[in-house]
Design an enzyme around this catalytic site. Structure first.
Site, PDB file in Angstrom:
ATOM      1  N   GLU B 215       1.145  -1.098  -0.088  1.00  0.00           N
ATOM      2  CA  GLU B 215      -0.050  -0.489  -0.144  1.00  0.00           C
ATOM      3  C   GLU B 215       1.046   1.592  -0.129  1.00  0.00           C
ATOM      4  O   GLU B 215       2.433   0.753  -0.200  1.00  0.00           O
ATOM      5  CB  GLU B 215      -1.414  -0.199   0.968  1.00  0.00           C
ATOM      6  CG  GLU B 215      -0.641  -0.456   2.233  1.00  0.00           C
ATOM      7  CD  GLU B 215      -1.582  -0.160   3.759  1.00  0.00           C
ATOM      8  OE1 GLU B 215      -1.370   0.114   4.407  1.00  0.00           O
ATOM      9  OE2 GLU B 215      -2.344  -1.277   3.566  1.00  0.00           O
ATOM     10  N   HIS B 256      -3.813   2.115   7.748  1.00  0.00           N
ATOM     11  CA  HIS B 256      -2.820   2.344   8.681  1.00  0.00           C
ATOM     12  C   HIS B 256      -1.581   3.055   8.760  1.00  0.00           C
ATOM     13  O   HIS B 256      -1.733   3.837   7.973  1.00  0.00           O
ATOM     14  CB  HIS B 256      -2.077   0.657   8.102  1.00  0.00           C
ATOM     15  CG  HIS B 256      -1.979  -0.417   8.154  1.00  0.00           C
ATOM     16  ND1 HIS B 256      -2.734  -1.457   6.872  1.00  0.00           N
ATOM     17  CD2 HIS B 256      -2.618  -1.461   8.817  1.00  0.00           C
ATOM     18  CE1 HIS B 256      -2.615  -2.301   6.844  1.00  0.00           C
ATOM     19  NE2 HIS B 256      -3.734  -2.867   7.877  1.00  0.00           N
TER      20      HIS B 256
END
Lengths: 402, 299
Positions: B215, B256
């Site tokens: 990501e 995150h």
């Protein structure tokens, strides 16, 4: 969380990093005039905004007299830069600069250690200096376990072939900056430019501080001293009321997370798993041509209440026609509990679950129990044999006749 | 074979009496893991599903071989718990706790290096070697974990715990089992990165391909790309890239803690280019992963 320039400088000042004379924030022309009188000489006035390009936008002005400072402050306080209204105007003494330097401390993700960076070419983009003039950059990592020792800063400065009184002054400032970084959970502490004045003194002309969100709990004292409220999150844009309400749902119940609610202007509400699954699903919805109304993570085994309140919040948002409830194969979040909470939220909002829930795709822990509940209410669901991408496609297809 | 853990690996759980840790203990035991003790200060003398609870890590290591520890204590106490485990000679520490400031993570990682130990996480779901053992919450209940994870030739690493299970489930459905799946954690500073774990997979004869989840944010993918080129890795790698929408929203934090685009080098577009340049295949959808793995294995 980024600090305003005046907050960064106040923090630096506490560690003995020299600032320009005056260096106070004014919120009115009269306050600016008073600071300029104290300075008793040429002054610079700078808009306090969390965005770049101040100089170009006219957010930095000079004044030779207190009267001119008042005029400049009036102009700056009325000026919006890239959509940001100024928090105030920083008024500082202006002295002739002989040379500009750069000193910064940040994290090196590869080394997993903080790194101190210094350059005798300050005032411009440091990444550009690193590319075009690598010989003007010095770097040094330091331990997070051993105490920071001043020689580390001295070695860094000496790498640039700087000696004499200049070496000692610069080392003191670099060491102070490293201590600021260590003491306050920062991800970036930067002085750019650090100026050597005609008279040999060094001053921090501009400063930049970023504090890690996860460090805020341990930094309450300094945040309070600098006047930063606990609810000030300072993401790239200010939060909307919807986003603030989302955070309130999360705070009301400690079980699981209903975090990171971000608002968009589409018609499909998303109740999606936290972490990587949410990124994957958001991408999938967009790839299928869907228009997300929000980005909203739910996970960590939330309670029925949390899932319910979050669903109600999303359905309350104007323009939301249906919601999609989707996650990756879950490990510890219970499928049945999420199903129960979402259905409760839909019913309490005055809708039929079968109409409002475009798709439910959460396979994994307690899925059999969860699927039974969904079946009872006639909600379309799928198991792990239907991919996340495919599930997102089904949700978007349903929006056609919504 | 597998990496990091086998059916013979012994480990303890620190913070074992917490609600989530109790569940995790049950899941791991049911999967066949050898849990030799738990630690909760002040609760020594109790037991959790027959696992004896102690006040200190040393009380267990004094009499028993302890290969690893799963640390599941609140963020404010995590650093202390990890240092305790490392000082007692534990060599693999899995930290499941979230929201630990990165300075403290860096301290734990630095100390682990001094002690010749390895940290996985924080903010991770742990390790699972199919048919051998599971250490942490990865895969959930044993019955669910057996559905998603099967033994085979693919090494899996992921910054997202949930997506570890999703990817393994997809591989399993396509007949591609896994050697070991590691949820490495989603924070900006973590104990073991993709590149850190690559040598272990390289050394494992059973592992024949690698699947990773990526990501935006951070430099971990760049580090892996460098590793693959410099070490001339024998293992074909397939990467899935999530969070493509974030390229349009720099500075926003999604997913995150490590997923925040801070510079020009950590957008998904930049990462995809780097990975591909290093010979790593990048999948656009999860369901494309098995096909790409098979293609690379056949080549």
């Amino acid at each position: 969380m980024r600090f305003y320039e005046y907050e960064s400088k106040q923090l630096f000042g506490r560690y003995g990093i020299p600032l320009p004379t005056g260096s106070k924030v004014a919120h009115s022309a009269a306050e600016a005039e008073a600071v300029a009188k104290e300075i008793n000489g040429p002054a610079v006035l700078k808009s306090q905004v969390l965005t770049g390009g101040r100089m170009k936008a006219g957010g930095v002005l000079f004044a030779d007299t207190p009267g001119q400072a008042a005029e400049a402050a009036t102009k700056i306080l009325a000026l919006t830069i890239n959509g940001h209204a100024p928090r105030g105007v920083l008024v500082e003494g202006r002295a002739p600069v002989k040379q500009e330097y750069y000193i910064g401390v940040t994290w090196d993700g590869f080394a997993r250690k903080p790194v101190m960076i210094c350059s005798d070419m300050g005032g411009i983009d440091i990444e550009e200096v690193a590319e075009t003039h690598p010989e003007h950059i010095a770097k040094r990592h330091f331990s997070t376990l051993l105490p920071f020792s001043d020689y580390m800063a001295k070695e860094l400065i000496a790498q640039l072939a700087i000696g004499g009184a200049e070496l000692n002054q610069l080392s003191r400032i670099a060491a102070a900056l490293a201590r600021v970084f260590i003491a306050h959970g920062l991800t970036l502490a930067e002085i750019n430019p650090l100026a050597r004045l005609e008279d040999g003194r060094f001053v921090c002309l501009d400063g930049h501080v970023d504090m890690e969100d996860d460090a805020r709990d341990s930094q309450k004292a300094i945040l309070k001293a600098l006047g930063i409220a606990p609810e000030e999150k300072r993401q790239a844009r200010p939060p909307t009321q919807f986003e603030i309400d989302g955070a309130a749902v999360d705070a009301a119940d400690h079980r699981g997370v209903a975090g990171n609610v971000v608002e968009f202007d589409g018609d499909l509400g998303l109740v999606i798993g936290a972490g990587g699954g949410s990124l994957t699903l958001f991408d999938a919805i967009r790839k299928h041509g869907g228009r997300p109304a929000n980005y909203c993570e739910i996970g960590g085994n939330p309670s029925v209440t949390k899932a319910c309140e979050l669903t109600k919040l999303i359905l309350r948002k104007p323009g939301v026609k249906k919601i999609a409830v989707m996650m990756n194969v879950v490990s510890n979040t219970r499928v049945d509990i999420v199903a129960r909470g979402v259905i409760k939220g839909v019913i309490e909002s005055g809708h039929k679950p079968a109409d409002k829930i475009a798709i439910f795709r959460i396979p994994g822990s307690w899925e059999t129990e969860g699927f039974k509940i969904l079946q009872h209410y006639g909600v379309e669901y799928c198991d792990r044999t239907v991919s996340m991408y495919e599930a997102a496609g089904r949700a978007v297809a349903k929006m056609q006749d919504a | 074979m597998s990496i990091l853990i086998t059916k013979d690996t012994t480990f303890i759980i620190q913070g074992i009496t917490g609600r989530e840790a109790v569940n995790m203990s049950r899941e791991c035991l049911d999967y066949g893991s050898k849990i030799v003790g738990g630690v909760t200060p002040g609760r020594g003398g109790r037991d959790i599903y027959g696992i004896p609870v102690y006040d200190t890590v040393r009380a267990i290591t004094a009499t028993t071989r302890v290969d690893g520890s799963v640390v599941a204590v609140p963020p404010a106490f995590t650093r202390d718990a990890v240092l305790e485990a490392l000082d007692a000679g534990v060599k693999i520490v899995v930290i499941v706790t979230e929201r630990i400031p990165r300075f403290e993570v860096a301290q734990m990682v630095e100390y682990a290096q001094m002690k010749g130990a390895r940290i996985i996480g924080p903010n991770c779901l742990g390790i699972l070697s199919p048919g051998e053992a599971k250490m942490g919450g990865l895969g959930g209940r044993a019955v669910d974990a057996r559905k998603a994870f099967t033994k085979g030739p693919v090494g899996v690493m992921s910054r997202s715990g949930g997506m570890t299970t999703e990817m393994c489930n997809t591989l399993t459905a396509a007949g591609l089992g896994q050697s070991t799946a590691v949820s490495i954690g989603g924070d900006a500073v973590i104990g073991s990165t993709y590149a850190d774990l690559m040598p272990l997979y390289e050394a494992d004869a059973e592992t024949r391909a690698i699947v990773i989840y990526c990501e935006p944010g951070g430099r971990m993918e760049a580090e892996l790309a460098n590793y693959v080129v410099e070490k001339k890795s024998r293992l074909p790698i397939v990467a899935f890239m999530a969070g493509r929408f974030m390229d349009e929203m720099p500075g926003m934090r999604f997913g995150h803690a490590g997923t925040i685009v801070e510079g020009k080098a950590d957008t998904t577009a930049d990462k995809i280019a780097r990975l591909q340049k290093a010979g790593i295949s990048v999948a656009e959808r999860i369901e494309d992963i098995p096909g790409l793995v098979k293609q690379r294995l056949a080549a």
